[in-house]
Design an enzyme around this catalytic site. Structure first.
Site, PDB file in Angstrom:
ATOM      1  N   CYS A  64      41.203  27.168  37.626  1.00  0.00           N
ATOM      2  CA  CYS A  64      42.615  26.914  37.927  1.00  0.00           C
ATOM      3  C   CYS A  64      42.789  25.667  38.787  1.00  0.00           C
ATOM      4  CB  CYS A  64      43.249  28.130  38.589  1.00  0.00           C
ATOM      5  SG  CYS A  64      42.358  28.729  40.032  1.00  0.00           S
TER       6      CYS A  64
ATOM      7  N   GLU B  73      47.911  34.544  42.240  1.00  0.00           N
ATOM      8  CA  GLU B  73      47.261  33.234  42.091  1.00  0.00           C
ATOM      9  C   GLU B  73      47.234  32.958  40.600  1.00  0.00           C
ATOM     10  OE1 GLU B  73      45.220  30.531  40.908  1.00  0.00           O
ATOM     11  OE2 GLU B  73      43.465  31.768  41.366  1.00  0.00           O
TER      12      GLU B  73
END
Length: 463
Positions: A265, A231
């Site tokens: 993010c 990720e």
């Protein structure tokens, strides 16, 4: 400097921690493997009881846990409590659902009288988790809750600026009753990552972090023939269509870009607004950003946190200057941020053209890029013109149309009338340079299990 707690608001070096030695890492692998041999056959009810106890401890001792988050990476105290609750909810999701999610699956076969086929989901073994600093507890919870539930054991290499948070979470799991070796925090160095992955008892790695770190670890894992999930970064599009409720949309935009100091993010980094509402949105959004209050993250009235470190703040400021030097217009918004602390002045960038180097970059701080789109089709094209593909959002009064627009956006997640968010019962992950694999829900618990076929055949042999 290696592992150390440095208060981002005061700059005080509070505590340093020595790097792990080779022998400590080797010993941790051995204990994790030994624990796995018993843990893999432990009942789901026993595993669930431990995870529930961990959730209870988190809630009962939330003041202590929250204090560490704010101390180490500058998280607003209110957001620290929210992260603790989210972590507890992730544990509880697998308490209630792990056994169901891993039930054997009967396959349809051409002739059931001759054969049957079942897929069983079995744990792989010891896993390495490499996690970032921006959500020190949540990042741990979202990997260990599903993987402990599946029967795996975990070694943690956390970010070097949150060593106390990492150690406290290891202690949490011990207090909850997890056997020794089930989850181990290591102050590992970069050289130890390859050492761990090369050990035959270690079966995979899950990393959340930068593109550079992800590329390196994925290469090391591939060389060792170990599975990896990544990720990585994101530059989420926040699309505003002509019929959107601008008052509500602007408020969500301010939140979506600035929660956790903009160090998320999946925060709303690229705002793409159709032409006929662009000016009004910009005015409302600017007013909302200007109302943010930067200050001591322990002060409940503070609404804009410092960045996690001086290095992080300097990087964001350098990217702003890079944008300006290539023709972007930068508007600094709101009262001047304090000189004390690792703050970055909230900034809105406009006139960012595709030939500007920052057009395809991720800003990890309170910087917004605004783009004017001709219509919804142009907005989707701008949204998809990115190397990243993590999350995104569409704001519109017509939610059915919003869902259709979402189908054309190339990301792992799209939300209608809400910025990308994180929930215990929703999957998380992206595509392209945002990484691969999924965490949370059934997708996450099945990332590191062996999907084994067992087929019973009852036919006579023919020669």
């Amino acid at each position: 400097m290696g592992y150390a707690t440095i208060n981002p608001y005061t700059g005080e070096v509070i505590k340093k921690f020595p790097d792990a030695t080779d022998s400590q890492v080797s010993d941790a692998i051995s204990k994790a493997h030994h624990a796995f041999l018993d843990w893999k056959s432990t009942s789901f009810s026993t595993r669930a009881g431990i995870l529930q106890k961990a959730a209870d401890i988190l809630r009962n001792q939330k003041d202590e846990f929250a204090h560490l988050l704010t101390l180490e990476m500058g998280k607003l105290v209110g957001e620290a409590y929210a992260e603790i609750e989210l972590s507890a909810q992730i544990f509880e999701y697998y308490v209630h659902n792990a056994e169901r999610l891993l039930e054997p699956e009967t396959l349809p076969v051409a002739n059931p009288r001759e054969a049957s086929a079942v897929i069983v989901h079995e744990p792989l073994g010891v896993l390495l988790a490499i996690e970032p600093w921006n959500f020190p507890y949540y990042q741990i919870a979202r990997i260990i809750a599903p993987q402990l539930s599946a029967g795996n054991t975990i070694l943690l290499k956390h970010a070097s600026n949150v060593p106390q948070s990492a150690a406290r979470f290891e202690q949490l799991m011990k207090e909850a009753g997890l056997p020794e070796g089930g989850f181990t925090n290591l102050y590992a160095t970069r050289k130890h990552i390859e050492m761990i992955l090369n050990d035959p008892r270690v079966q995979g790695v899950a990393l959340t972090g930068s593109e550079g770190a992800g590329a390196t670890v994925a290469q090391q894992a591939a060389k060792a023939l170990k599975k990896s999930t990544l990720e990585l970064g994101g530059a989420d599009a926040f699309i505003v269509l002509a019929d959107a409720d601008l008052e509500k949309t602007a408020k969500w935009a301010v939140f979506g870009r600035h929660w956790n100091g903009g160090q998320v993010c999946v925060s709303s980094k690229r705002m793409i607004i159709v032409d006929n509402v662009y000016d009004e949105f910009l005015e409302r959004y600017t007013q909302g950003v200007a109302a943010l209050r930067a200050g001591d993250p322990f002060d409940k009235d503070t609404t804009l946190a410092p960045l996690s470190s001086q290095e992080a703040a300097d990087e964001v400021k350098q990217k702003i200057q890079l944008a300006i030097s290539h023709g972007a217009v930068a508007l600094e918004v709101g009262p001047r941020v304090p000189q004390q602390g690792t703050f970055v002045q909230p900034t809105i960038l406009t006139e960012v053209t595709p030939d500007n180097p920052v057009y395809h970059m991720e800003f990890f701080g309170p910087v917004s890029m605004l783009f004017r789109a001709k219509d919804e089709y142009d907005a989707v094209n701008i949204a998809n013109d990115s190397p990243f593909g993590l999350g995104g959002s569409v704001f519109t009064a017509d939610t059915a149309k919003g869902a259709e627009v979402a189908k054309r956006i190339s990301t792992g997640m799209v939300y209608i009338n809400h910025p990308t968010r994180v929930k215990a019962d929703l999957p998380f992950g992206g595509v392209r340079r945002s990484g691969y694999g999924r965490e949370l829900t059934g997708l996450g618990i099945k990332e590191f299990v062996n999907h084994k076929l067992i087929s019973v055949v009852d036919i006579d042999a023919e020669f």
